[in-house]
Design a protein around this motif. Structure first.
Motif, PDB file in Angstrom:
ATOM      1  N   TRP A   1     -70.878 -16.240 -12.990  1.00  0.00           N
ATOM      2  CA  TRP A   1     -72.210 -15.956 -12.455  1.00  0.00           C
ATOM      3  C   TRP A   1     -72.870 -17.228 -11.941  1.00  0.00           C
ATOM      4  O   TRP A   1     -73.572 -17.206 -10.926  1.00  0.00           O
ATOM      5  N   ASN A   2     -72.672 -18.340 -12.626  1.00  0.00           N
ATOM      6  CA  ASN A   2     -73.337 -19.600 -12.270  1.00  0.00           C
ATOM      7  C   ASN A   2     -72.538 -20.462 -11.301  1.00  0.00           C
ATOM      8  O   ASN A   2     -72.972 -21.584 -10.995  1.00  0.00           O
ATOM      9  N   GLU A   3     -71.392 -19.994 -10.823  1.00  0.00           N
ATOM     10  CA  GLU A   3     -70.601 -20.776  -9.873  1.00  0.00           C
ATOM     11  C   GLU A   3     -71.405 -21.014  -8.592  1.00  0.00           C
ATOM     12  O   GLU A   3     -72.068 -20.101  -8.084  1.00  0.00           O
ATOM     13  N   PHE A   4     -71.306 -22.229  -8.095  1.00  0.00           N
ATOM     14  CA  PHE A   4     -72.056 -22.559  -6.878  1.00  0.00           C
ATOM     15  C   PHE A   4     -71.181 -23.209  -5.807  1.00  0.00           C
ATOM     16  O   PHE A   4     -71.302 -22.866  -4.618  1.00  0.00           O
ATOM     17  N   LEU A   5     -70.282 -24.116  -6.184  1.00  0.00           N
ATOM     18  CA  LEU A   5     -69.525 -24.863  -5.172  1.00  0.00           C
ATOM     19  C   LEU A   5     -68.540 -23.970  -4.435  1.00  0.00           C
ATOM     20  O   LEU A   5     -68.503 -23.975  -3.190  1.00  0.00           O
ATOM     21  N   TYR A   6     -67.736 -23.214  -5.164  1.00  0.00           N
ATOM     22  CA  TYR A   6     -66.774 -22.333  -4.505  1.00  0.00           C
ATOM     23  C   TYR A   6     -67.453 -21.278  -3.619  1.00  0.00           C
ATOM     24  O   TYR A   6     -67.017 -21.052  -2.487  1.00  0.00           O
TER      25      TYR A   6
ATOM     26  N   ASP B   1     -91.948 -10.542  -2.967  1.00  0.00           N
ATOM     27  CA  ASP B   1     -91.737 -11.272  -1.719  1.00  0.00           C
ATOM     28  C   ASP B   1     -90.416 -12.044  -1.745  1.00  0.00           C
ATOM     29  O   ASP B   1     -89.658 -12.030  -0.763  1.00  0.00           O
ATOM     30  N   VAL B   2     -90.149 -12.706  -2.878  1.00  0.00           N
ATOM     31  CA  VAL B   2     -88.898 -13.453  -2.997  1.00  0.00           C
ATOM     32  C   VAL B   2     -87.706 -12.499  -2.999  1.00  0.00           C
ATOM     33  O   VAL B   2     -86.655 -12.782  -2.415  1.00  0.00           O
ATOM     34  N   TRP B   3     -87.851 -11.349  -3.642  1.00  0.00           N
ATOM     35  CA  TRP B   3     -86.765 -10.359  -3.696  1.00  0.00           C
ATOM     36  C   TRP B   3     -86.378  -9.922  -2.283  1.00  0.00           C
ATOM     37  O   TRP B   3     -85.182  -9.840  -1.948  1.00  0.00           O
ATOM     38  N   GLU B   4     -87.362  -9.642  -1.439  1.00  0.00           N
ATOM     39  CA  GLU B   4     -87.073  -9.207  -0.084  1.00  0.00           C
ATOM     40  C   GLU B   4     -86.575 -10.363   0.785  1.00  0.00           C
ATOM     41  O   GLU B   4     -85.688 -10.178   1.632  1.00  0.00           O
ATOM     42  N   ARG B   5     -87.131 -11.547   0.592  1.00  0.00           N
ATOM     43  CA  ARG B   5     -86.728 -12.675   1.419  1.00  0.00           C
ATOM     44  C   ARG B   5     -85.276 -13.066   1.171  1.00  0.00           C
ATOM     45  O   ARG B   5     -84.540 -13.416   2.101  1.00  0.00           O
ATOM     46  N   VAL B   6     -84.843 -12.990  -0.085  1.00  0.00           N
ATOM     47  CA  VAL B   6     -83.483 -13.397  -0.441  1.00  0.00           C
ATOM     48  C   VAL B   6     -82.489 -12.249  -0.282  1.00  0.00           C
ATOM     49  O   VAL B   6     -81.283 -12.476  -0.272  1.00  0.00           O
ATOM     50  N   ASP B   7     -82.984 -11.010  -0.134  1.00  0.00           N
ATOM     51  CA  ASP B   7     -82.137  -9.818  -0.195  1.00  0.00           C
ATOM     52  C   ASP B   7     -81.428  -9.792  -1.550  1.00  0.00           C
ATOM     53  O   ASP B   7     -80.195  -9.737  -1.659  1.00  0.00           O
ATOM     54  N   PHE B   8     -82.258  -9.840  -2.595  1.00  0.00           N
ATOM     55  CA  PHE B   8     -81.741 -10.031  -3.951  1.00  0.00           C
ATOM     56  C   PHE B   8     -80.887  -8.854  -4.415  1.00  0.00           C
ATOM     57  O   PHE B   8     -79.985  -9.037  -5.231  1.00  0.00           O
TER      58      PHE B   8
ATOM     59  N   LEU C   1     -80.275 -17.826  -3.868  1.00  0.00           N
ATOM     60  CA  LEU C   1     -81.540 -18.442  -4.270  1.00  0.00           C
ATOM     61  C   LEU C   1     -81.687 -19.860  -3.744  1.00  0.00           C
ATOM     62  O   LEU C   1     -82.801 -20.390  -3.693  1.00  0.00           O
ATOM     63  N   SER C   2     -80.587 -20.487  -3.353  1.00  0.00           N
ATOM     64  CA  SER C   2     -80.677 -21.868  -2.865  1.00  0.00           C
ATOM     65  C   SER C   2     -81.342 -21.951  -1.500  1.00  0.00           C
ATOM     66  O   SER C   2     -81.768 -23.037  -1.085  1.00  0.00           O
ATOM     67  N   VAL C   3     -81.441 -20.827  -0.781  1.00  0.00           N
ATOM     68  CA  VAL C   3     -82.072 -20.871   0.536  1.00  0.00           C
ATOM     69  C   VAL C   3     -83.583 -20.978   0.436  1.00  0.00           C
ATOM     70  O   VAL C   3     -84.264 -21.117   1.464  1.00  0.00           O
TER      71      VAL C   3
ATOM     72  N   ALA D   1     -92.446 -20.226  -5.097  1.00  0.00           N
ATOM     73  CA  ALA D   1     -91.378 -19.310  -4.686  1.00  0.00           C
ATOM     74  C   ALA D   1     -90.052 -19.707  -5.333  1.00  0.00           C
ATOM     75  O   ALA D   1     -89.260 -18.842  -5.737  1.00  0.00           O
ATOM     76  N   MET D   2     -89.792 -20.999  -5.451  1.00  0.00           N
ATOM     77  CA  MET D   2     -88.570 -21.443  -6.108  1.00  0.00           C
ATOM     78  C   MET D   2     -88.577 -21.072  -7.580  1.00  0.00           C
ATOM     79  O   MET D   2     -87.541 -20.691  -8.152  1.00  0.00           O
ATOM     80  N   SER D   3     -89.727 -21.185  -8.238  1.00  0.00           N
ATOM     81  CA  SER D   3     -89.819 -20.785  -9.635  1.00  0.00           C
ATOM     82  C   SER D   3     -89.593 -19.285  -9.782  1.00  0.00           C
ATOM     83  O   SER D   3     -88.899 -18.832 -10.716  1.00  0.00           O
ATOM     84  N   ALA D   4     -90.156 -18.497  -8.879  1.00  0.00           N
ATOM     85  CA  ALA D   4     -89.932 -17.058  -8.924  1.00  0.00           C
ATOM     86  C   ALA D   4     -88.465 -16.719  -8.689  1.00  0.00           C
ATOM     87  O   ALA D   4     -87.901 -15.826  -9.338  1.00  0.00           O
ATOM     88  N   ALA D   5     -87.823 -17.435  -7.768  1.00  0.00           N
ATOM     89  CA  ALA D   5     -86.400 -17.203  -7.520  1.00  0.00           C
ATOM     90  C   ALA D   5     -85.564 -17.577  -8.738  1.00  0.00           C
ATOM     91  O   ALA D   5     -84.616 -16.870  -9.102  1.00  0.00           O
ATOM     92  N   ALA D   6     -85.904 -18.697  -9.377  1.00  0.00           N
ATOM     93  CA  ALA D   6     -85.184 -19.080 -10.590  1.00  0.00           C
ATOM     94  C   ALA D   6     -85.381 -18.058 -11.700  1.00  0.00           C
ATOM     95  O   ALA D   6     -84.447 -17.756 -12.463  1.00  0.00           O
ATOM     96  N   LEU D   7     -86.584 -17.497 -11.799  1.00  0.00           N
ATOM     97  CA  LEU D   7     -86.838 -16.459 -12.804  1.00  0.00           C
ATOM     98  C   LEU D   7     -86.012 -15.210 -12.529  1.00  0.00           C
ATOM     99  O   LEU D   7     -85.436 -14.617 -13.452  1.00  0.00           O
ATOM    100  N   LEU D   8     -85.912 -14.816 -11.267  1.00  0.00           N
ATOM    101  CA  LEU D   8     -85.075 -13.670 -10.915  1.00  0.00           C
ATOM    102  C   LEU D   8     -83.608 -13.934 -11.216  1.00  0.00           C
ATOM    103  O   LEU D   8     -82.862 -13.026 -11.587  1.00  0.00           O
TER     104      LEU D   8
END
Length: 307
Positions: free
Chosen positions: A239-244, A91-98, A261-263, A274-281
């Motif tokens: 990979w972990n860049e967020f601000l730019y 569900d998280v994969w589809e919601r985020v368009d991972f 994943l921040s959405v 769902a946030m934990s699943a997104a963090a795991l992905l």
């Protein structure tokens, strides 16, 4: 003629008493294994506690990734799941368009690694081995680029990208991050190249090798352990860049994994499972990356220990 029997008797007495003696050095030697064993057990216990403390957040995320929302609200985050929810990852994969976010992050990170390593190699070769003028001033400049905070550069970078037509594009963002990381790579490689054996370069020059030949045939192979460590670090950092990405990549089809994943968390709504699943992905690709390149990373970190 009389014979003196005192000395032999004394020596016999000494020889007889010698086996019964124990020297302090021998006592220390006998006691050393016990003390060494106690010290090793203490170190192992301390390392075990440190590893468990380090892995605890990941274990909590893993457990909460397969809980239902009702189970989380009823039992909290530290409880074992009453019923495993295996569909939450899909569900998280589809919601985020991972899939699209994963492809974007891989493309950007690989591009950043290529740009940063190539620029750092050329710069460090000129500064560390070429010994150009104003070498110290250049090193201070590259060090200053690493010290500058991203928050202070976002405003001018935003308007620069707007004027150049690079806004909301992966190419411009990759070039920006690659150039920024090359400053650190230049500073690191310059210190490594400054201790490079000059005899090898002089011998190659006497044999008729030019600067490009020396770089590709001598300097690059001997510097590969350091370059491999830089590749790993640059890949993980990009990979972990967020601000730019938050400022420069606003379209959904251009965003990276951390930004996508921040959405999962809104201003007034939050789904911890769902946030934990997104963090795991988000962390699984990095775990796979380290498992694949751990040998190169270990070899590069220990290459300088043995000449």
């Amino acid at each position: 003629m009389k014979t003196d029997t005192t000395a032999p008797a004394t020596s016999r007495v000494q020889k007889t008493e010698a086996p019964g003696r124990t020297s302090p050095r021998r006592d220390r030697t006998k006691q050393a294994p016990g003390r060494r064993g106690a010290a090793s057990y203490t170190v192992v216990a301390a390392v075990t506690v440190f590893v468990l403390a380090f892995l605890a957040p990941f274990l909590i995320i893993l457990v909460n990734s397969f809980k239902t929302s009702a189970d989380y609200r009823a039992n909290g985050s530290l409880s074992w799941p009453e019923q495993w929810n295996w569909s939450i990852l899909g569900d998280v994969w589809e919601r985020v368009d991972f899939t699209q976010k994963l492809v974007n992050s891989i493309q950007i990170s690989l591009g950043v690694v290529v740009i940063a390593v190539v620029l750092a190699l050329f710069n460090a070769y000129a500064i560390g081995i070429g010994r150009i003028r104003w070498r110290t001033a250049f090193l201070v400049f590259f060090l200053g680029v690493n010290v500058l905070p991203q928050e202070g550069l976002v405003y001018p970078v935003y308007y620069l990208f707007k004027e150049l037509g690079l806004y909301d594009g992966k190419l411009g963002y990759t070039i920006l991050v690659g150039i920024t990381y090359s400053a650190f790579g230049t500073y690191l490689l310059s210190s490594v190249f400054s201790t490079f054996p000059r005899e090898l370069i002089e011998a190659a020059s006497l044999d008729g090798a030019g600067r490009w030949t020396i770089l590709w045939r001598i300097v690059l192979p001997m510097s590969w352990p350091t370059l491999s460590v830089m590749c790993v670090f640059f890949f993980v950092w990009s990979w972990n860049e967020f601000l730019y990405p938050l400022v420069l990549l606003i379209s959904n089809d251009q965003q990276t994994v951390p930004l996508g994943l921040s959405v999962m968390q809104g201003q007034y709504t939050s789904d911890p499972t769902a946030m934990s699943a997104a963090a795991l992905l988000g962390v699984i690709p990095m775990i796979v990356f380290f498992l694949v390149f751990q040998r190169s990373l270990t070899r590069g970190l220990t290459a300088g220990a043995v000449k």
